[in-house]
Write a protein that holds these residues in place. Structure first.
Motif: not given
Length: 241
Positions: A96, A131-134, A85-86, A140, A88-90
């Protein structure tokens, strides 16, 4: 649309691709299947300009892109959704997605593309400011695909979109891929879940140790005893996240 001829790629002294050739025609879903280490991801990374081949030629809509910089290849109309996926988690979901439109200038068109992505992926709209990381693994993957669509690609390259997803989410992701294709986007798909890939593909190529061993219409490969024995033994199964 895409023509790959005699592609040879090395990692140092190790040859990863041994002169592979294949094509993707406009409007198709073409899948590359094979075991880990077969050269599938290397092929995609070479097409999108992240790896330079030692020999061979890649043409897209009649233009040689073999040694074109990756950002220029994106501008040509090729979007690569990488393995893992890569995202941007933050950054937020919206941020994104907007990163996927970095080669575009028309704000109105970008806004329209954003709404199209939200229409295709309603869960991303619900989590627009999250936030994408969550996000969950499936969300994702949807975000990564949505980001790829933000550059309005003619060819969407997908690397292992079902990896690590539950069977229900795998089914959903493949339905979305089919819908994207029906909407006019050509798809080149790398997928270890050969059963699902062959279900939606027009044509398929089987890679083994950097070589294309079998190719043909997807329905023919589904019936091929060699393919069934090597890749379709666990039909319908998928790894749970």
């Amino acid at each position: 649309m895409l023509s790959v001829t005699n592609l040879q790629v090395f990692y140092g002294t190790i040859q990863a691709l041994h002169g592979i050739s294949f094509e993707v025609r406009e409007g198709e879903i073409v899948t590359l299947i094979g075991a880990n280490g077969a050269g599938k991801s290397t092929t995609l990374r070479t097409i999108s300009g992240l790896i330079r081949p030692k020999e061979g030629k890649i043409e897209f809509n009649g233009q040689d892109i073999t040694r074109m910089p990756a950002h220029k290849i994106v501008q040509m109309g090729i979007a690569h959704v990488p393995e893992g996926r890569k995202i941007f988690p933050n950054l937020t979901v919206r941020e994104n997605l907007l990163m996927g439109a970095y080669t575009r200038a028309d704000k109105a068109e970008i806004a329209a593309s954003l709404e199209n992505v939200f229409a295709r992926f309603p869960r991303l709209k619900e989590r627009e400011k999250q936030v994408a990381g969550t996000l969950s693994g499936g969300e994702q993957q949807m975000l990564a695909m949505g980001r790829g669509l933000m550059c309005k690609p003619k060819l969407l390259i997908l690397d292992e979109p079902s990896m690590g997803l539950s069977p229900i989410l795998v089914e959903e992701i493949f339905n979305i891929i089919r819908e994207i294709n029906r909407g006019g986007t050509t798809v080149l798909l790398v997928e270890q879940n050969a059963f699902m890939a062959l279900q939606i593909a027009s044509r398929a190529y089987v890679l083994e140790t950097g070589r294309i061993m079998i190719s043909g219409p997807a329905y023919e490969l589904q019936a091929d005893p060699q393919v069934r024995s090597a890749y379709l033994g666990s039909i319908g199964k998928a790894d749970k996240a």
